[in-house]
Motif scaffolding. Structure first.
Motif, mmCIF file in Angstrom:
data_model
loop_
_atom_site.group_PDB
_atom_site.id
_atom_site.type_symbol
_atom_site.label_atom_id
_atom_site.label_comp_id
_atom_site.label_asym_id
_atom_site.label_seq_id
_atom_site.Cartn_x
_atom_site.Cartn_y
_atom_site.Cartn_z
ATOM 1 N N UNK A 177 1.352 -1.302 -0.469
ATOM 2 C CA UNK A 177 -0.175 0.012 -0.179
ATOM 3 C C UNK A 177 0.554 1.602 -0.061
ATOM 4 N N UNK A 178 2.459 1.175 0.979
ATOM 5 C CA UNK A 178 3.360 2.378 0.453
ATOM 6 C C UNK A 178 3.332 2.582 -0.894
ATOM 7 N N UNK A 179 3.827 1.089 -1.225
ATOM 8 C CA UNK A 179 4.653 1.467 -3.098
ATOM 9 C C UNK A 179 3.961 1.791 -3.788
ATOM 10 N N UNK A 180 2.347 1.301 -3.784
ATOM 11 C CA UNK A 180 0.843 1.459 -5.271
ATOM 12 C C UNK A 180 1.276 2.637 -5.208
ATOM 13 N N UNK B 147 -6.003 -0.359 -1.886
ATOM 14 C CA UNK B 147 -6.789 -1.381 -1.189
ATOM 15 C C UNK B 147 -7.713 -0.894 -0.545
ATOM 16 N N UNK B 148 -7.501 0.434 0.192
ATOM 17 C CA UNK B 148 -8.029 1.440 1.431
ATOM 18 C C UNK B 148 -7.494 1.184 2.818
ATOM 19 N N UNK B 149 -6.597 0.894 2.517
ATOM 20 C CA UNK B 149 -6.197 0.615 4.209
ATOM 21 C C UNK B 149 -5.511 1.448 4.809
ATOM 22 N N UNK B 150 -4.855 2.694 4.146
ATOM 23 C CA UNK B 150 -4.276 3.703 4.501
ATOM 24 C C UNK B 150 -5.285 4.007 5.080
ATOM 25 N N UNK B 151 -6.669 4.221 4.783
ATOM 26 C CA UNK B 151 -7.145 5.294 4.864
ATOM 27 C C UNK B 151 -7.440 4.916 6.513
ATOM 28 N N UNK C 211 4.613 10.809 8.676
ATOM 29 C CA UNK C 211 5.303 10.054 7.939
ATOM 30 C C UNK C 211 4.577 10.813 6.054
ATOM 31 N N UNK C 212 2.965 10.380 5.925
ATOM 32 C CA UNK C 212 2.724 10.342 5.127
ATOM 33 C C UNK C 212 2.732 11.807 4.524
ATOM 34 N N UNK C 213 1.839 13.135 5.235
ATOM 35 C CA UNK C 213 1.587 14.099 5.093
ATOM 36 C C UNK C 213 2.637 15.372 5.507
ATOM 37 N N UNK C 214 3.735 14.737 6.519
ATOM 38 C CA UNK C 214 4.696 16.462 6.721
ATOM 39 C C UNK C 214 6.054 15.869 6.278
ATOM 40 N N UNK C 215 6.339 14.779 6.579
ATOM 41 C CA UNK C 215 7.675 14.416 5.517
ATOM 42 C C UNK C 215 7.673 13.787 4.966
ATOM 43 N N UNK C 216 6.859 13.019 4.313
ATOM 44 C CA UNK C 216 6.605 12.299 3.015
ATOM 45 C C UNK C 216 7.261 10.898 2.491
ATOM 46 N N UNK C 217 6.898 10.092 2.540
ATOM 47 C CA UNK C 217 7.254 8.466 1.898
ATOM 48 C C UNK C 217 8.928 8.652 1.342
ATOM 49 N N UNK C 218 9.467 9.562 0.802
ATOM 50 C CA UNK C 218 10.610 10.242 0.580
ATOM 51 C C UNK C 218 11.516 10.251 1.934
ATOM 52 N N UNK D 264 -7.847 8.033 -5.351
ATOM 53 C CA UNK D 264 -6.377 8.420 -6.464
ATOM 54 C C UNK D 264 -5.300 9.486 -5.259
ATOM 55 N N UNK D 265 -4.801 9.228 -5.034
ATOM 56 C CA UNK D 265 -3.477 10.532 -4.159
ATOM 57 C C UNK D 265 -3.833 9.688 -2.967
ATOM 58 N N UNK D 266 -3.543 10.385 -2.108
ATOM 59 C CA UNK D 266 -3.228 10.393 -0.607
ATOM 60 C C UNK D 266 -4.710 10.253 0.504
ATOM 61 N N UNK D 267 -5.087 9.419 1.123
ATOM 62 C CA UNK D 267 -6.303 10.093 1.901
ATOM 63 C C UNK D 267 -6.472 11.558 2.567
#
Length: 475
Positions: free
Chosen positions: A281-284, A289-293, A318-325, A389-392
């Motif tokens: 899900x992190x790499x998609x 699948x909606x599991x992040x939500x 992680x997802x919104x401040x640091x981002x996965x990078x 599409x995109x992040x929750x």
């Protein structure tokens, strides 16, 4: 570095040598003969159902329905499968068939054959929608070996022939591609650092973002890393390995979190839920699948392991401040932690809306959690949704609106009044479609009404128009 491997189907070994990594299980089986039972041989894979003998979060053997055309052959290396022909019903057991008890609305002594059950379920449907419930029941029955089951004496399905965890593997394909299946997180990270152009992969090897290319011919599978396939409860938190499949995730935690139970009930693609992992899900790059939500709504955190240290941060950060990078090449997201349910009263629901009954991609997914204090006032809430599409997106305007209010019918009336005036409460969500804004507000109303019980007379009623979420004013 080996150049061949084997897999087992119905107890018989099949040796594979020099095949490209993108070859599917279906392509390999086209020219193979598959022995079903008692000497009956089937040419190719078409018409058969395949169950992968896998391990759940408690390290117990389970049978997972898979689709050969969506399964990479290399991911089946050293794995054990069971093949069933659902079209053949032979009272002499010349094929492997199973008789199950009828559903609750049938007489207690009535039996239903495997062939009839699956054939009716598959008719006109795709990707397991017709037999997802059936396959769950079949796997459960096989695990428990209930007296209502009748199987061929030659191929017993209750226990794998080799009761052991998946072994490590280093494989070189006919096209020079390298495939590694390390045994530990540390090994996996070291391979990623030492092998230039390498990447971690999940079960969906055919995804565009995982296709081997000129600069990406070293693939690292995490299937055999046991520490990624565990779920542990410690110090009031659940630690969920990111190598856990969605099926194992749901089976282990659905009784602990009603929201997860809601989430897993929405799946219709059996192969997907049996093979897709949390890490994928992190790499998609797709809708996922909606599991992040769900995890965001539960207040989850991510555990990130590196060569020298382990760190933890909230999933939202992680997802919104640091981002996965922020997860470097020498790091891997190895687990997510979810706080256990506390003493407060918690209300949850998960919704998934399709355009029609046969659509596969939802228009919207929404996840709601509300905590009430001893006086039934809203003490905390988390509401997240994704629009395909995109992040929750966090529905923070709704959270602020209900904060501190009593959870009563009056709250429902207040929310209805706000939604019915001006831009409602979805104007700042960045949604381009007015329909999506109306839909997420209606989902909020649906959640409140369902949690309050029978809505009784009110300003709005829900009518069933495929999505079940259209709202109209009473005339």
């Amino acid at each position: 570095m080996q150049e061949d491997f084997q897999l087992t189907i119905n107890g018989l070994s099949y040796r594979v040598s020099g095949t490209p990594l993108k070859l599917s299980l279906a392509d390999f089986l086209k020219s193979e003969s598959i022995e079903l039972s008692d000497g009956l041989v089937h040419e190719g894979h078409e018409g058969l159902l395949f169950f992968l003998i896998d391990f759940n979060a408690s390290a117990g053997p389970v049978h997972r329905l898979i689709k050969p055309s969506r399964t990479s052959l290399i991911s089946m290396a050293e794995r054990e499968l069971v093949a069933i022909d659902p079209r053949v019903e032979d009272p002499n057991e010349s094929s492997l068939w199973v008789k199950l008890k009828a559903h609750n609305d049938s007489p207690e002594d009535e039996k239903v054959s495997l062939s009839k059950t699956i054939s009716s379920g598959l008719e006109g449907l795709d990707d397991g929608q017709g037999y997802s419930l059936f396959s769950d029941h079949l796997c459960s029955v096989l695990r428990r070996n209930e007296s209502g089951v009748k199987v061929s004496t030659r191929h017993r399905l209750t226990v794998p022939s080799a009761y052991q965890r998946l072994k490590k593997l280093n494989y070189r394909s006919s096209e020079g591609e390298l495939y590694y299946r390390p045994g530990t997180v540390l090994e996996a990270i070291r391979l990623r650092v030492l092998r230039q152009g390498s990447c971690f992969i999940g079960s969906e090897l055919f995804a565009e973002d995982q296709s081997p290319g000129p600069g990406n011919a070293v693939l690292i599978s995490l299937d055999s890393v046991e520490e990624l396939r565990e779920i542990i409860f410690e110090d009031g938190n659940w630690e969920i390995g990111t190598g856990i499949t969605l099926r194992s995730f749901a089976e282990r935690l659905r009784n602990e979190f009603p929201l997860i139970d809601d989430f897993c009930k929405r799946f219709t693609d059996t192969h997907f839920v049996n093979r897709f992992t949390v890490l994928e899900e992190f790499n998609s790059t797709g809708s996922g699948s909606g599991i992040l939500t769900v995890l965001l709504t539960l207040g989850a955190s991510a555990v990130i392991d590196g060569l020298d240290e382990r760190r933890t941060m909230s999933l939202e950060e992680l997802l919104y401040e640091e981002t996965l990078s922020a997860v470097g090449e020498q790091e891997l997201i190895t687990a997510v932690t979810v706080p256990g349910s506390g003493g407060s009263k918690t209300l949850t629901s998960y919704y998934q809306v399709m355009e029609g009954p046969y659509e596969k991609v939802p228009i919207i997914r929404a996840s709601f959690l509300v905590e009430l204090d001893s006086k039934d006032r809203v003490s905390d809430s988390r509401m997240w949704f994704d629009a395909g599409s995109g992040l929750p997106i966090r529905f923070d305007s709704a959270e602020k609106l209900i904060a501190g209010r009593p959870w009563t019918r009056e709250l429902q009336q207040q929310i209805s009044a706000v939604i019915g005036s001006g831009d409602g409460i979805a104007g700042n969500l960045g949604l381009s479609s007015n329909f999506q804004r109306v839909l997420i507000q209606n989902l909020l109303l649906k959640f409140i009404n369902e949690q309050l019980g029978d809505p009784g007379p009110g300003a709005h009623e829900f009518i069933d128009l495929e999505s079940e979420l259209t709202v109209r004013g009473k005339e």
